[in-house]
Design a protein around this motif. Structure first.
Motif, short mmCIF file in Angstrom:
data_model
loop_
_atom_site.label_atom_id
_atom_site.label_comp_id
_atom_site.label_asym_id
_atom_site.label_seq_id
_atom_site.Cartn_x
_atom_site.Cartn_y
_atom_site.Cartn_z
N UNK A 1 7.40 -0.43 5.26
CA UNK A 1 6.48 -0.85 4.21
C UNK A 1 5.14 -1.19 4.85
N UNK A 2 4.07 -0.66 4.30
CA UNK A 2 2.72 -1.00 4.73
C UNK A 2 2.09 -1.85 3.62
N UNK A 3 1.61 -3.02 3.99
CA UNK A 3 1.02 -3.92 3.00
C UNK A 3 -0.28 -4.49 3.55
N UNK B 1 0.83 -1.21 0.00
CA UNK B 1 0.00 0.00 0.00
C UNK B 1 0.87 1.26 0.00
N UNK B 2 1.95 1.23 0.74
CA UNK B 2 2.81 2.42 0.84
C UNK B 2 4.20 1.99 1.28
N UNK B 3 5.19 2.81 0.92
CA UNK B 3 6.57 2.57 1.36
C UNK B 3 7.21 3.91 1.62
N UNK C 1 17.33 -6.98 12.44
CA UNK C 1 17.52 -6.86 11.00
C UNK C 1 16.24 -6.37 10.34
N UNK C 2 15.12 -6.90 10.81
CA UNK C 2 13.81 -6.46 10.34
C UNK C 2 12.82 -6.53 11.50
N UNK C 3 11.93 -5.57 11.58
CA UNK C 3 10.84 -5.60 12.55
C UNK C 3 9.54 -5.75 11.77
N UNK C 4 8.69 -6.68 12.19
CA UNK C 4 7.44 -6.95 11.47
C UNK C 4 6.28 -6.88 12.45
N UNK C 5 5.30 -6.06 12.12
CA UNK C 5 4.09 -5.94 12.92
C UNK C 5 2.91 -6.37 12.06
N UNK D 1 -3.39 -5.70 8.05
CA UNK D 1 -2.17 -5.19 7.40
C UNK D 1 -0.91 -5.84 7.94
N UNK D 2 0.16 -5.65 7.19
CA UNK D 2 1.51 -5.98 7.63
C UNK D 2 2.35 -4.71 7.58
N UNK D 3 3.23 -4.55 8.56
CA UNK D 3 4.07 -3.36 8.65
C UNK D 3 5.51 -3.84 8.89
N UNK D 4 6.40 -3.49 7.97
CA UNK D 4 7.78 -3.98 8.02
C UNK D 4 8.73 -2.79 8.13
#
Length: 245
Positions: A220-222, A151-153, A197-201, A206-209
């Motif tokens: 990144x919002x997906x 959706x957005x980056x 290294x990466x945080x994922x919510x 949605x997913x938020x990285x």
């Protein structure tokens, strides 16, 4: 067909009557249509009829055919079994999701809206006089935006967006992403796990990285149906190309 719920905006409005359409010039969202023959919807943006769908017992009508079907039904009058209309106003996020679903099902009235053919506008913050670092540029963000479900980056630095694409409140996103990054880093170091290294919510919708990218961070919002594994692989590939891995 399931569409974003939006919010409650009123019931029993017949947009074909009197000057109702005139009063809907500022409306952005869904008009749900329900009758004893079936149900469907009309998607509107600031009074523009964007997409439509109606499904009865025999078939599904799309786009112009759906609109003609809905408009051809006699006005409600005093018969409660005639068509009823419910307004569901949309946020920008809801509307973008609705456009995606209408694109998948080819439900547009007339031709598809221009927004579906053009990349989202480049967002540039006016609060941070900072240029993108290294190889993080518009092409990099375009590769990420091209992934299904994204959706957005945005790339941010110390809580401020530097370069972004898509539909989001990037000032707010960058501020909250910075908070999450600091908290996650503190917890990881406290547990002797090393720097993240990466945080994922992940939520139901949605997913938020968040991932470091040189001296910036990518967020990144997906949508929930986005392939998380593919996004993670892409991020690592872009980091490698930029010499940050």
């Amino acid at each position: 067909m399931k569409m974003p719920a939006g919010t409650q905006g009123g019931i029993a409005l017949d947009p074909r009557k009197g000057d109702t359409l005139e009063n809907l010039r500022g409306f952005k969202g869904l008009i749900e249509v329900e009758t004893d023959r079936g149900k469907g919807f009309i998607l509107m943006r600031n009074g523009e009829l964007v997409a439509a769908c109606f499904e009865d017992k025999e078939q599904m009508y799309r786009g112009d055919a759906a609109l003609r079907y809905i408009m051809a039904t006699p006005a409600g009058g005093s018969d409660p079994n005639q068509q009823q209309f419910a307004l569901r106003p949309y946020s920008d996020k809801d509307f973008a999701e609705a456009l995606d679903r209408c694109t998948e099902r080819q439900l547009f009235i007339g031709s598809a809206p221009v927004v579906q053919k053009s990349p989202p506008p480049l967002y540039e913050s006016t609060q941070v006089p900072r240029q993108p670092s290294g190889n993080l540029d518009e092409a990099t963000l375009t590769k990420i935006m091209a992934q299904p479900g994204v959706v957005a980056v945005s790339a941010f630095y110390e809580g401020f967006p530097v370069i972004s694409r898509g539909n989001a409140d990037f000032e707010h996103v960058a501020a909250r992403a910075e908070d999450l990054l600091r908290t996650g880093t503190t917890i990881a170091l406290d547990m002797s796990l090393g720097r993240p290294d990466q945080l994922i919510l992940e939520t139901a919708e949605n997913k938020f990285i968040i991932s470091p990218f040189g001296d910036l961070c990518l967020c990144i919002i997906a949508r929930s149906d986005a392939q998380l594994g593919l996004l993670r692989v892409l991020i690592r590939s872009l980091q490698h190309e930029a010499g940050h891995s």
